[in-house]
Structure formats: C-alpha cells, structure tokens
Design a protein around this motif. Sequence first.
Motif, mmCIF file in Angstrom:
data_model
loop_
_atom_site.group_PDB
_atom_site.id
_atom_site.type_symbol
_atom_site.label_atom_id
_atom_site.label_comp_id
_atom_site.label_asym_id
_atom_site.label_seq_id
_atom_site.Cartn_x
_atom_site.Cartn_y
_atom_site.Cartn_z
ATOM 1 N N ALA A 193 29.399 35.030 48.499
ATOM 2 C CA ALA A 193 28.676 34.900 49.679
ATOM 3 C C ALA A 193 28.416 35.774 51.202
ATOM 4 O O ALA A 193 28.032 35.748 51.439
ATOM 5 C CB ALA A 193 28.028 33.535 49.982
ATOM 6 N N MET A 194 30.091 35.413 51.246
ATOM 7 C CA MET A 194 30.775 35.794 51.918
ATOM 8 C C MET A 194 30.699 37.425 52.726
ATOM 9 O O MET A 194 29.832 38.471 53.719
ATOM 10 C CB MET A 194 31.660 35.087 52.566
ATOM 11 N N LEU A 195 30.764 37.755 51.223
ATOM 12 C CA LEU A 195 31.381 39.505 51.562
ATOM 13 C C LEU A 195 30.408 40.063 50.837
ATOM 14 O O LEU A 195 30.457 41.485 51.104
ATOM 15 C CB LEU A 195 32.517 39.959 50.140
ATOM 16 N N GLY A 196 29.126 39.546 50.762
ATOM 17 C CA GLY A 196 27.573 40.497 50.367
ATOM 18 C C GLY A 196 28.368 41.098 49.414
ATOM 19 O O GLY A 196 29.221 41.937 48.221
ATOM 20 N N PRO A 197 27.344 42.572 49.155
ATOM 21 C CA PRO A 197 27.158 43.299 47.952
ATOM 22 C C PRO A 197 28.322 44.559 48.304
ATOM 23 O O PRO A 197 28.179 45.462 48.209
ATOM 24 C CB PRO A 197 25.700 44.101 48.231
ATOM 25 N N SER A 198 29.062 44.428 49.032
ATOM 26 C CA SER A 198 29.530 45.528 49.764
ATOM 27 C C SER A 198 30.761 45.671 48.881
ATOM 28 O O SER A 198 31.003 47.085 49.079
ATOM 29 C CB SER A 198 30.147 45.505 51.330
ATOM 30 N N TYR A 199 31.040 45.336 48.298
ATOM 31 C CA TYR A 199 31.918 46.061 48.076
ATOM 32 C C TYR A 199 31.988 45.170 45.693
ATOM 33 O O TYR A 199 30.466 44.098 45.064
ATOM 34 C CB TYR A 199 33.196 44.445 47.732
ATOM 35 N N ALA A 200 32.356 45.448 44.808
ATOM 36 C CA ALA A 200 32.027 45.190 43.264
ATOM 37 C C ALA A 200 32.159 44.271 43.037
ATOM 38 O O ALA A 200 33.261 43.225 43.778
ATOM 39 C CB ALA A 200 33.098 45.791 42.662
ATOM 40 N N ALA A 233 37.636 36.689 53.793
ATOM 41 C CA ALA A 233 36.461 37.369 53.825
ATOM 42 C C ALA A 233 35.954 37.158 55.447
ATOM 43 O O ALA A 233 35.669 38.540 55.639
ATOM 44 C CB ALA A 233 34.967 36.206 52.793
ATOM 45 N N GLY A 234 36.294 36.291 55.772
ATOM 46 C CA GLY A 234 36.505 36.721 57.379
ATOM 47 C C GLY A 234 37.391 37.184 58.089
ATOM 48 O O GLY A 234 37.386 37.826 59.007
ATOM 49 N N THR A 235 38.416 37.774 57.744
ATOM 50 C CA THR A 235 38.976 38.946 58.077
ATOM 51 C C THR A 235 38.858 40.266 57.581
ATOM 52 O O THR A 235 39.121 41.575 58.073
ATOM 53 C CB THR A 235 40.832 38.004 58.219
ATOM 54 N N GLU A 236 38.053 40.190 56.666
ATOM 55 C CA GLU A 236 37.922 41.680 56.444
ATOM 56 C C GLU A 236 38.433 42.860 55.881
ATOM 57 O O GLU A 236 38.948 42.998 56.064
ATOM 58 C CB GLU A 236 36.554 42.389 57.191
ATOM 59 N N SER A 237 39.629 41.888 55.482
ATOM 60 C CA SER A 237 41.463 42.262 54.668
ATOM 61 C C SER A 237 40.972 43.176 53.049
ATOM 62 O O SER A 237 42.405 42.701 53.190
ATOM 63 C CB SER A 237 42.155 40.894 55.066
ATOM 64 N N LEU A 238 40.395 42.589 52.661
ATOM 65 C CA LEU A 238 39.745 43.220 51.419
ATOM 66 C C LEU A 238 40.537 44.634 51.419
ATOM 67 O O LEU A 238 39.653 45.696 52.061
ATOM 68 C CB LEU A 238 38.500 42.277 50.781
ATOM 69 N N GLN A 239 40.386 45.461 50.303
ATOM 70 C CA GLN A 239 40.490 46.770 49.899
ATOM 71 C C GLN A 239 39.340 47.063 49.331
ATOM 72 O O GLN A 239 38.335 46.392 48.570
ATOM 73 C CB GLN A 239 42.100 47.084 49.699
ATOM 74 N N PRO A 240 38.805 48.237 49.958
ATOM 75 C CA PRO A 240 37.668 48.511 49.245
ATOM 76 C C PRO A 240 37.509 48.536 47.640
ATOM 77 O O PRO A 240 36.457 48.766 47.472
ATOM 78 C CB PRO A 240 38.037 50.094 50.191
ATOM 79 N N GLU A 241 38.749 49.226 47.692
ATOM 80 C CA GLU A 241 39.072 49.669 45.748
ATOM 81 C C GLU A 241 38.820 48.192 45.168
ATOM 82 O O GLU A 241 39.004 48.245 44.051
ATOM 83 C CB GLU A 241 40.036 50.322 45.040
ATOM 84 N N ASP A 242 39.341 47.045 45.889
ATOM 85 C CA ASP A 242 38.948 45.686 45.050
ATOM 86 C C ASP A 242 37.960 45.194 44.647
ATOM 87 O O ASP A 242 36.617 45.785 44.784
ATOM 88 C CB ASP A 242 39.919 45.163 46.432
ATOM 89 N N THR A 243 38.288 43.974 43.669
ATOM 90 C CA THR A 243 36.641 43.016 43.861
ATOM 91 C C THR A 243 36.387 41.886 44.161
ATOM 92 O O THR A 243 37.454 41.401 44.710
ATOM 93 C CB THR A 243 37.240 43.316 41.973
ATOM 94 N N VAL A 244 35.264 41.303 44.580
ATOM 95 C CA VAL A 244 35.429 40.500 44.683
ATOM 96 C C VAL A 244 35.340 39.033 44.407
ATOM 97 O O VAL A 244 36.735 38.526 44.574
ATOM 98 C CB VAL A 244 33.657 39.924 45.113
ATOM 99 N N LEU A 245 36.050 39.086 43.034
ATOM 100 C CA LEU A 245 36.713 38.323 42.221
ATOM 101 C C LEU A 245 38.386 38.168 42.973
ATOM 102 O O LEU A 245 39.304 36.872 43.233
ATOM 103 C CB LEU A 245 36.279 38.253 40.823
ATOM 104 N N GLY A 246 38.769 39.756 42.957
ATOM 105 C CA GLY A 246 40.404 39.549 43.002
ATOM 106 C C GLY A 246 40.253 38.966 44.505
ATOM 107 O O GLY A 246 41.709 38.395 44.679
ATOM 108 N N GLY A 247 39.748 39.520 45.688
ATOM 109 C CA GLY A 247 39.300 39.178 46.881
ATOM 110 C C GLY A 247 39.400 37.211 47.221
ATOM 111 O O GLY A 247 40.462 37.328 47.913
ATOM 112 N N SER A 248 39.014 36.564 46.909
ATOM 113 C CA SER A 248 38.421 35.761 46.357
ATOM 114 C C SER A 248 39.648 35.018 46.370
ATOM 115 O O SER A 248 39.913 33.164 46.475
ATOM 116 C CB SER A 248 37.375 34.991 45.899
ATOM 117 N N LEU A 249 40.197 35.578 44.771
ATOM 118 C CA LEU A 249 41.493 34.620 44.197
ATOM 119 C C LEU A 249 42.726 35.147 44.708
ATOM 120 O O LEU A 249 43.402 34.892 44.226
ATOM 121 C CB LEU A 249 41.136 34.646 43.310
#
Length: 256
Positions: free
Chosen positions: A134-141, A49-65
């Motif tokens: 909490a860190m990513l907010g509503p920007s991602y599914a 979350a801090g590096t904003e490295s989550l892909q646009p098509e990814d989910t908060v759940l997938g990125g967090s884990l």
Amino acid sequence: MSAAEAAGGAAGFRRALAFEWVKFRSTRSTVSTTAVMAALPVPGAAFVAGTESLQPEDTVLGGSLTIAIPAMMLAAVLGALVICGEYASGTIRTTFAAVPRRGTVLAAKAALVSGLLFALALPAATGAYLLGDAMLGPSYAQGDPMPALLGVAGAFAVAGLLGLAVGTLVRHPAGAVTAVLGLLLLPSMLGPLFGDAERWVAGISPTAALEKLTQTSDATPESVGSLGPWPSLLLVAAYTALGLLAATALLRRRDA
C-alpha cells in the motif's frame, strides 16, 4: 500397539500439551519474546517504505519483510527459552513428575512452539507485505507473495524448533541463546572465508532460507547458496529434525 496403549499415549500427549500451554502463557519471558517477534514485521515494513530505502531491483515482498530476520532470531530464542527456562528455575523436575515420558514432554513443547510460531508469523508477514504494498505502490515489482508467505511462516516455526533442540542439548539459557544465534548468523558471516564454497556454507543457514523465500535481491546464489527457497527450507527442516532426535535421546538418558 494396542488401541488402549494408543489412546493412553494420545491422552498423555494432550495432557502434556495443555500443561505446556499453561506454563508458556504464565512465563513473562516467553510471552514478551513472542509479542515482540509478532510485532516486528509490520513496523519494519512501514519504516522501509517510509524512508524509501528499498533498492530499485528489490521487490515489495522482499522490502516489506526486511525485518523478518531479526524476528526469526527471536523465534529461535523463544524455542530455546521454552525448555532452558525450566532448567534454570528447576521446574523441569515438576514437569517430568507430571509427565514421566520425556519424549512426550519434548513433543508437546515442539508442537506448541511450531504451531504458535506459524500461526503468529503468517498474519504478521502478510500484514507487513500488505502495508508495504500500500505504501510503495506500483513503483517496484511485487514479487510472488503466495505461497512464499506460507514458507516464511514455516521458516519461523523451524527456527523455533531449532532453538528448542539446542536448548534441550545445552540446557543453560545464555549458552543456548548464544548457540542458536550463532547457527543463524555465523554461516553467512563466515561464508566469504571459504572462497568458492561460500554459497554452500552460507546456504545452510535458516536465514538464507528466509531470504530466498522473501525474494530479496540480497539472496544471490553467491551469498546464500544455489538451492531454491523451498529446497533450502527443507534442508534446514531436515537438520532441525535430526537435532530434535538427538535432543530427545539425550533428554531420556541424563538427569533433570
């Protein structure tokens, strides 16, 4: 089986389980491996979350884990160490002297490993998801965290049991750790070599089941098979159970 025999078997299992718990918490390698495994997911979620490295098509759940796979590798290593450590130190003879029924010993180890890993992985994965949310907010599914988080914890438990089965079969710590990590990593690494069969080869790995449960965008049918997350987890659990049955049979036949 008579009531007396059943009561004796239950008492023997409880004794073996208590014995295993004492050994587990007094062994530095198992305690430290467990602690690192439980601690990895939350800072991993913070890093993604801090590096904003989550892909646009990814989910908060997938990125967090994202760091769940290295953590699950440690769970598998832990399962192997629970029995290989005793073979390396020679304390396995003391264990079998205290609990002569070797199947009971392995069942107690399996209950301890699976129960502990599930109990630790569930809050660790949940905490990682909540922090990422909490860190990513509503920007991602968001993804669907429940019952997926229960499946993630179950995948950790199954990985630990797989490590226990391999450790019982191999007995040597370094060999068992190498073998179980190979089972986790090689299917996805070698999958592309099998052409159209890649989805089936890669899909048998415990890591494939975990990726599907976390709903990461990397878990495509082409790379990790076309089975759904729960059937994939059940498949892994099934061949882990077969591995434990083989380990039990071999444990009863050979010398300590």
